[in-house]
Write a protein that holds these residues in place. Sequence first.
Motif, PDB file in Angstrom:
ATOM      1  N   MET A 103      74.795   2.585  47.559  1.00 14.11           N
ATOM      2  CA  MET A 103      73.785   3.492  48.017  1.00 14.11           C
ATOM      3  C   MET A 103      74.495   4.618  48.770  1.00 14.11           C
ATOM      4  O   MET A 103      75.395   4.379  49.565  1.00 14.11           O
ATOM      5  CB  MET A 103      72.808   2.726  48.909  1.00 14.11           C
ATOM      6  N   TYR A 104      74.079   5.827  48.497  1.00 16.39           N
ATOM      7  CA  TYR A 104      74.660   6.997  49.127  1.00 16.39           C
ATOM      8  C   TYR A 104      73.676   7.572  50.145  1.00 16.39           C
ATOM      9  O   TYR A 104      72.485   7.638  49.875  1.00 16.39           O
ATOM     10  CB  TYR A 104      75.006   8.063  48.084  1.00 16.39           C
ATOM     11  N   GLN A 105      74.198   7.970  51.301  1.00 22.16           N
ATOM     12  CA  GLN A 105      73.377   8.541  52.360  1.00 22.16           C
ATOM     13  C   GLN A 105      74.089   9.747  52.950  1.00 22.16           C
ATOM     14  O   GLN A 105      75.321   9.821  52.928  1.00 22.16           O
ATOM     15  CB  GLN A 105      73.151   7.541  53.492  1.00 22.16           C
ATOM     16  N   GLU A 106      73.310  10.645  53.487  1.00 19.08           N
ATOM     17  CA  GLU A 106      73.857  11.762  54.244  1.00 19.08           C
ATOM     18  C   GLU A 106      73.445  11.571  55.690  1.00 19.08           C
ATOM     19  O   GLU A 106      72.261  11.403  55.983  1.00 19.08           O
ATOM     20  CB  GLU A 106      73.323  13.077  53.709  1.00 19.08           C
ATOM     21  N   VAL A 107      74.421  11.557  56.590  1.00 21.13           N
ATOM     22  CA  VAL A 107      74.142  11.373  58.007  1.00 21.13           C
ATOM     23  C   VAL A 107      74.801  12.500  58.803  1.00 21.13           C
ATOM     24  O   VAL A 107      75.810  13.063  58.386  1.00 21.13           O
ATOM     25  CB  VAL A 107      74.624   9.999  58.535  1.00 21.13           C
ATOM     26  N   GLN A 130      78.795  12.603  53.932  1.00 21.03           N
ATOM     27  CA  GLN A 130      78.316  11.882  52.761  1.00 21.03           C
ATOM     28  C   GLN A 130      78.942  10.501  52.828  1.00 21.03           C
ATOM     29  O   GLN A 130      80.167  10.364  52.829  1.00 21.03           O
ATOM     30  CB  GLN A 130      78.727  12.578  51.467  1.00 21.03           C
ATOM     31  N   GLU A 135      78.978   6.332  51.536  1.00 21.41           N
ATOM     32  CA  GLU A 135      78.586   5.319  50.563  1.00 21.41           C
ATOM     33  C   GLU A 135      78.518   3.981  51.287  1.00 21.41           C
ATOM     34  O   GLU A 135      79.490   3.554  51.923  1.00 21.41           O
ATOM     35  CB  GLU A 135      79.598   5.234  49.424  1.00 21.41           C
ATOM     36  N   LEU A 187      72.980   5.070  59.757  1.00 21.23           N
ATOM     37  CA  LEU A 187      72.719   4.428  58.463  1.00 21.23           C
ATOM     38  C   LEU A 187      71.606   3.394  58.581  1.00 21.23           C
ATOM     39  O   LEU A 187      70.723   3.321  57.718  1.00 21.23           O
ATOM     40  CB  LEU A 187      73.997   3.784  57.920  1.00 21.23           C
ATOM     41  N   GLU A 215      68.292   5.105  58.646  1.00 23.42           N
ATOM     42  CA  GLU A 215      67.871   5.539  57.305  1.00 23.42           C
ATOM     43  C   GLU A 215      67.436   4.356  56.442  1.00 23.42           C
ATOM     44  O   GLU A 215      66.449   4.441  55.713  1.00 23.42           O
ATOM     45  CB  GLU A 215      69.002   6.306  56.614  1.00 23.42           C
ATOM     46  N   ILE A 216      68.159   3.254  56.517  1.00 21.83           N
ATOM     47  CA  ILE A 216      67.810   2.062  55.723  1.00 21.83           C
ATOM     48  C   ILE A 216      66.453   1.520  56.155  1.00 21.83           C
ATOM     49  O   ILE A 216      65.602   1.188  55.330  1.00 21.83           O
ATOM     50  CB  ILE A 216      68.914   0.995  55.849  1.00 21.83           C
ATOM     51  N   ARG A 239      63.697   3.807  54.962  1.00 19.89           N
ATOM     52  CA  ARG A 239      63.470   3.634  53.525  1.00 19.89           C
ATOM     53  C   ARG A 239      62.617   2.391  53.261  1.00 19.89           C
ATOM     54  O   ARG A 239      61.703   2.421  52.442  1.00 19.89           O
ATOM     55  CB  ARG A 239      64.804   3.524  52.791  1.00 19.89           C
TER      56      ARG A 239
END
Length: 95
Positions: free
Chosen positions: A1-5, A13, A15, A80, A83-84, A87
């Motif tokens: 899973m890719y995230q931008e923080v 960016q 992973e 992260l 964000e998780i 989601r």
Amino acid sequence: MYQEVIVEGFVLQVEVTHCVNEPPGPGTWSSDWDAQGCRELEFTVLSGICYDEDGIRMDADPLGLQLVALQYGRQIEAALWFEIDARQRRQRWAA
């Protein structure tokens, strides 16, 4: 899973290479891990940008990314998880 923080002026960016997010089960007596749940996260910083004092965009070099990951690892991990969790909340509301 890719995230931008965004951490300390860096836009990264990232992973997520490993994620375990087991909720606690207080009625479970088989082990302490089951009763308290478990959250583990491993990530790799792929790329990043930052801005100088004049607002000019600069790409971070690979060595700089490693240093950012070491210095701000806890902040990156917290961003992260934020964000998780967001989601997962969106998926519950959409269902």
